[in-house]
Design a protein around this motif. Structure first.
Motif, PDB file in Angstrom:
ATOM      1  N   GLN A 154       7.668   8.624   1.444  1.00 63.46           N
ATOM      2  CA  GLN A 154       8.776   9.205   0.820  1.00 63.46           C
ATOM      3  C   GLN A 154       9.440  10.133   1.707  1.00 63.46           C
ATOM      4  O   GLN A 154      10.658  10.254   1.788  1.00 63.46           O
ATOM      5  N   THR A 155       8.630  10.672   2.769  1.00 59.43           N
ATOM      6  CA  THR A 155       9.431  11.564   3.903  1.00 59.43           C
ATOM      7  C   THR A 155      10.407  10.591   4.532  1.00 59.43           C
ATOM      8  O   THR A 155      11.374  10.903   5.057  1.00 59.43           O
ATOM      9  N   LEU A 156       9.694   9.457   4.862  1.00 57.94           N
ATOM     10  CA  LEU A 156      10.343   8.489   5.894  1.00 57.94           C
ATOM     11  C   LEU A 156      11.554   7.784   5.184  1.00 57.94           C
ATOM     12  O   LEU A 156      13.000   7.849   5.582  1.00 57.94           O
ATOM     13  N   HIS A 157      11.720   7.640   3.745  1.00 54.80           N
ATOM     14  CA  HIS A 157      12.769   7.246   3.043  1.00 54.80           C
ATOM     15  C   HIS A 157      13.803   8.256   3.100  1.00 54.80           C
ATOM     16  O   HIS A 157      15.125   8.101   3.102  1.00 54.80           O
ATOM     17  N   ALA A 158      13.300   9.643   2.893  1.00 52.70           N
ATOM     18  CA  ALA A 158      14.382  10.705   2.726  1.00 52.70           C
ATOM     19  C   ALA A 158      15.176  10.894   4.156  1.00 52.70           C
ATOM     20  O   ALA A 158      16.250  10.949   4.225  1.00 52.70           O
ATOM     21  N   ALA A 159      14.444  10.507   5.386  1.00 54.16           N
ATOM     22  CA  ALA A 159      15.058  10.806   6.521  1.00 54.16           C
ATOM     23  C   ALA A 159      15.621   9.546   7.022  1.00 54.16           C
ATOM     24  O   ALA A 159      16.778   9.593   7.913  1.00 54.16           O
ATOM     25  N   HIS A 160      15.345   8.467   6.158  1.00 55.66           N
ATOM     26  CA  HIS A 160      16.159   7.126   6.909  1.00 55.66           C
ATOM     27  C   HIS A 160      16.595   6.357   5.743  1.00 55.66           C
ATOM     28  O   HIS A 160      15.859   5.407   5.228  1.00 55.66           O
ATOM     29  N   PRO A 161      17.379   6.803   4.900  1.00 61.21           N
ATOM     30  CA  PRO A 161      17.951   6.023   3.855  1.00 61.21           C
ATOM     31  C   PRO A 161      18.191   4.558   3.989  1.00 61.21           C
ATOM     32  O   PRO A 161      18.283   3.825   3.022  1.00 61.21           O
ATOM     33  N   GLU A 162      18.677   3.952   5.146  1.00 60.94           N
ATOM     34  CA  GLU A 162      18.954   2.717   5.596  1.00 60.94           C
ATOM     35  C   GLU A 162      17.754   2.115   5.473  1.00 60.94           C
ATOM     36  O   GLU A 162      17.482   0.251   5.696  1.00 60.94           O
ATOM     37  N   LEU A 163      16.360   2.565   5.193  1.00 57.85           N
ATOM     38  CA  LEU A 163      15.140   1.600   5.438  1.00 57.85           C
ATOM     39  C   LEU A 163      15.327   0.378   4.174  1.00 57.85           C
ATOM     40  O   LEU A 163      15.694   0.557   3.116  1.00 57.85           O
ATOM     41  N   LEU A 164      14.972  -0.740   5.048  1.00 58.68           N
ATOM     42  CA  LEU A 164      14.784  -1.928   4.082  1.00 58.68           C
ATOM     43  C   LEU A 164      13.364  -1.993   3.246  1.00 58.68           C
ATOM     44  O   LEU A 164      13.362  -2.874   2.433  1.00 58.68           O
ATOM     45  N   GLY A 165      12.497  -1.311   3.730  1.00 60.55           N
ATOM     46  CA  GLY A 165      11.036  -1.402   3.400  1.00 60.55           C
ATOM     47  C   GLY A 165      10.271  -0.785   4.298  1.00 60.55           C
ATOM     48  O   GLY A 165      10.515  -0.350   5.179  1.00 60.55           O
ATOM     49  N   VAL A 166       8.894  -0.790   3.742  1.00 67.32           N
ATOM     50  CA  VAL A 166       7.816  -0.274   4.461  1.00 67.32           C
ATOM     51  C   VAL A 166       6.748  -1.143   4.564  1.00 67.32           C
ATOM     52  O   VAL A 166       6.235  -1.875   3.638  1.00 67.32           O
ATOM     53  N   ALA A 167       6.058  -1.568   5.579  1.00 66.77           N
ATOM     54  CA  ALA A 167       4.687  -2.163   5.739  1.00 66.77           C
ATOM     55  C   ALA A 167       3.858  -1.288   6.295  1.00 66.77           C
ATOM     56  O   ALA A 167       3.804  -0.663   7.158  1.00 66.77           O
ATOM     57  N   ILE A 168       2.633  -1.412   5.578  1.00 67.87           N
ATOM     58  CA  ILE A 168       1.542  -0.559   5.883  1.00 67.87           C
ATOM     59  C   ILE A 168       0.368  -1.678   6.426  1.00 67.87           C
ATOM     60  O   ILE A 168      -0.029  -2.178   5.534  1.00 67.87           O
ATOM     61  N   GLY A 169      -0.037  -1.125   7.377  1.00 64.47           N
ATOM     62  CA  GLY A 169      -1.390  -1.962   8.066  1.00 64.47           C
ATOM     63  C   GLY A 169      -2.791  -1.178   8.154  1.00 64.47           C
ATOM     64  O   GLY A 169      -2.703  -0.031   8.321  1.00 64.47           O
ATOM     65  N   PHE A 170      -3.763  -1.905   7.823  1.00 66.04           N
ATOM     66  CA  PHE A 170      -5.207  -1.417   7.949  1.00 66.04           C
ATOM     67  C   PHE A 170      -5.826  -2.241   8.772  1.00 66.04           C
ATOM     68  O   PHE A 170      -5.445  -3.587   8.773  1.00 66.04           O
ATOM     69  N   PRO A 171      -6.859  -1.847   9.549  1.00 67.66           N
ATOM     70  CA  PRO A 171      -7.982  -2.776   9.841  1.00 67.66           C
ATOM     71  C   PRO A 171      -8.937  -3.248   8.744  1.00 67.66           C
ATOM     72  O   PRO A 171      -9.349  -2.748   7.831  1.00 67.66           O
ATOM     73  N   GLY A 172      -9.263  -4.403   8.949  1.00 73.23           N
ATOM     74  CA  GLY A 172     -10.110  -5.247   7.964  1.00 73.23           C
ATOM     75  C   GLY A 172      -9.772  -6.402   7.275  1.00 73.23           C
ATOM     76  O   GLY A 172      -8.599  -6.994   7.636  1.00 73.23           O
ATOM     77  N   ILE A 173     -10.457  -6.607   6.041  1.00 72.34           N
ATOM     78  CA  ILE A 173     -10.003  -8.056   5.285  1.00 72.34           C
ATOM     79  C   ILE A 173      -9.068  -7.405   4.308  1.00 72.34           C
ATOM     80  O   ILE A 173      -9.319  -6.777   3.370  1.00 72.34           O
ATOM     81  N   ILE A 174      -7.733  -7.624   4.504  1.00 76.87           N
ATOM     82  CA  ILE A 174      -6.713  -7.559   3.611  1.00 76.87           C
ATOM     83  C   ILE A 174      -5.998  -8.828   2.920  1.00 76.87           C
ATOM     84  O   ILE A 174      -5.742  -9.699   3.376  1.00 76.87           O
ATOM     85  N   ASP A 175      -5.834  -8.679   1.614  1.00 74.17           N
ATOM     86  CA  ASP A 175      -5.260  -9.425   0.799  1.00 74.17           C
ATOM     87  C   ASP A 175      -3.872  -8.952   0.610  1.00 74.17           C
ATOM     88  O   ASP A 175      -3.541  -8.057  -0.225  1.00 74.17           O
ATOM     89  N   PRO A 176      -2.939  -9.476   1.573  1.00 75.84           N
ATOM     90  CA  PRO A 176      -1.296  -9.172   1.430  1.00 75.84           C
ATOM     91  C   PRO A 176      -0.654  -9.493   0.372  1.00 75.84           C
ATOM     92  O   PRO A 176       0.354  -8.652   0.162  1.00 75.84           O
ATOM     93  N   VAL A 177      -1.106 -10.460  -0.531  1.00 74.82           N
ATOM     94  CA  VAL A 177      -0.389 -10.448  -1.963  1.00 74.82           C
ATOM     95  C   VAL A 177      -0.504  -9.593  -2.667  1.00 74.82           C
ATOM     96  O   VAL A 177       0.397  -8.906  -3.572  1.00 74.82           O
ATOM     97  N   ARG A 178      -1.978  -9.426  -3.055  1.00 76.20           N
ATOM     98  CA  ARG A 178      -2.257  -8.248  -3.905  1.00 76.20           C
ATOM     99  C   ARG A 178      -2.162  -6.723  -3.640  1.00 76.20           C
ATOM    100  O   ARG A 178      -2.196  -5.917  -4.314  1.00 76.20           O
ATOM    101  N   GLY A 179      -2.281  -6.624  -2.122  1.00 79.51           N
ATOM    102  CA  GLY A 179      -1.842  -5.245  -1.483  1.00 79.51           C
ATOM    103  C   GLY A 179      -3.512  -4.632  -1.496  1.00 79.51           C
ATOM    104  O   GLY A 179      -3.506  -3.500  -1.974  1.00 79.51           O
ATOM    105  N   TRP A 180      -4.479  -5.361  -1.421  1.00 79.17           N
ATOM    106  CA  TRP A 180      -5.728  -5.046  -1.487  1.00 79.17           C
ATOM    107  C   TRP A 180      -6.510  -4.833  -0.158  1.00 79.17           C
ATOM    108  O   TRP A 180      -6.376  -5.629   0.635  1.00 79.17           O
ATOM    109  N   VAL A 181      -7.229  -4.013   0.395  1.00 76.44           N
ATOM    110  CA  VAL A 181      -8.369  -3.704   1.389  1.00 76.44           C
ATOM    111  C   VAL A 181      -9.529  -4.039   0.722  1.00 76.44           C
ATOM    112  O   VAL A 181     -10.442  -3.416   0.089  1.00 76.44           O
TER     113      VAL A 181
END
Length: 377
Positions: free
Chosen positions: A131-158
């Motif tokens: 939310q802070t990044l979106h307020a500071a950069h309204p031109e954002l096309l989106g946000v990707a969040i990365g984690f270490p480990g086994i990640i299901d990118p479709v469901r968004g599960w760690v």
């Protein structure tokens, strides 16, 4: 970019995405060159370019002199700062984010220590960051969040992260509810792999294997420009190949994984075993010990990479690690990989030892852009 419709509207949207991809790749071009490269009519391209000009997303740089008769080409370029993406990298006890422009140039970044063992606490912190990044950069096309480990990118599960101590955590549901932006959830190493292919300007029609040496050891296969995750999202996890069945215990609970022989903690442990108090930070005083440790680590890694060459047969293998500046390590990797693979296979596999580390947050930001450009169905 407008929402996808059906028929002509969908076709126009996908043509726009193709133009955006080409503009990002070439940086400077013209309407005529875009039409030729994308096999679109000049009228179709002109309508798209005019729309982008009206939105303030591109600049006209002026005419280019041409030898042949006819209308001169007018060069155009993207205003990269008008289209931003953000990548947030979660590590053990730390968050690191970067906001990048459309050409993957860093605009802003921040890193801080935080408690990561409690998923609920961390997810609420990530909501605040988004939310802070979106307020500071309204031109954002989106946000990707990365984690270490086994990640299901479709469901968004760690599904599992030994480094965070997480198991079966639904990341996407809360974030999707609280953050009014397109979101993408990924494994950190797999995001870095995307950026490595772009930085080296490798042929996206081929496959490339990326390996990252850090606190752990991860890998990813990039196939046709996309990360191949496998049926259980563990494709590329080279760090958990068993190299020494009776070796050190790995963070995954098994014995003798490659990670226990090549990662940062593994090298620190091996230096200390050979001389009390010796660490990577002060190892210049013992070059013979360092060369011995580097040769051993490089041999283990090269043996593993020879199997990757035979099983996956990538056009290139990209090694991103702190030991790349050590000639003994590089030579040992090359020799062991050559000895373990068929001569024909080795001769057709390029080994790239990156001189500078890739920041996975940059890769995550790139993943947002590539998702934005992906054709709609």
């Amino acid at each position: 970019m407008k929402a996808a419709g059906k028929g002509p509207a969908l076709l126009r949207l996908n043509n726009l995405k193709r133009v955006m991809t080409q503009l990002r790749s070439t940086r400077i071009t013209s309407r005529q060159d875009l039409a030729l490269a994308l096999e679109l009519s000049k009228n179709t391209v002109s309508l798209i370019v005019d729309d982008l000009l009206e939105q303030g997303l591109i600049n006209e740089l002026g005419p280019v002199s041409v030898a042949s008769a006819g209308r001169p080409k007018i060069e155009i370029s993207l205003r990269a700062e008008k289209l931003k993406s953000a990548g947030i990298m979660v590590e053990r006890q730390a968050i690191h984010w970067r906001v990048c422009d459309y050409f993957s140039q860093v605009i802003a970044e921040q890193t801080w220590r935080t408690e990561t063992r409690d998923p609920e606490h961390l997810l609420h912190e990530l909501v605040e960051v988004c939310q802070t990044l979106h307020a500071a950069h309204p031109e954002l096309l989106g946000v990707a969040i990365g984690f270490p480990g086994i990640i299901d990118p479709v469901r968004g599960w760690v599904h599992f992260s030994a480094h965070l101590g997480w198991q079966d955590v639904d990341v996407m549901t809360l974030l999707h509810r609280e953050v009014p932006l397109p979101l993408r959830i990924m494994n950190n190493v797999k995001a870095a792999a995307l950026l490595s292919v772009q930085q080296l300007e490798l042929d996206k029609s081929q496959s490339h294997f990326y390996l990252r040496i850090s606190e752990g050891l991860g890998g990813a296969l990039v196939e046709q420009g996309e990360v191949f995750t496998g049926s259980s999202w563990t494709a590329g996890e080279i760090g958990h190949l068993t190299i020494q069945p009776n070796g050190e215990r790995c963070s995954c609970g098994r014995l003798g994984c490659l990670e226990t022989l090549v990662s940062k903690p593994a090298i620190q442990q091996q230096l200390a075993k050979r001389k009390s108090g010796l660490r990577w930070q002060n190892c210049e005083s013992e070059p013979e010990i360092v060369n011995e440790v580097m040769k051993q680590a490089g041999t283990h890694l090269g043996n593993a990479l020879s199997q990757v060459m035979q099983l996956v047969n990538p056009a290139s293998i990209i090694i991103d690690g702190p030991w790349n500046a050590q000639p003994a390590f590089v030579l040992a990797v090359q020799q062991a990989a050559q000895a373990g693979a068929l001569a024909f296979t080795f001769a057709h596999t390029a080994l790239h030892f990156l001189p500078l580390r890739i920041d996975p947050a940059n890769g995550l930001a790139l993943a947002v852009i590539e998702q934005y450009e992906r054709p709609s169905q």
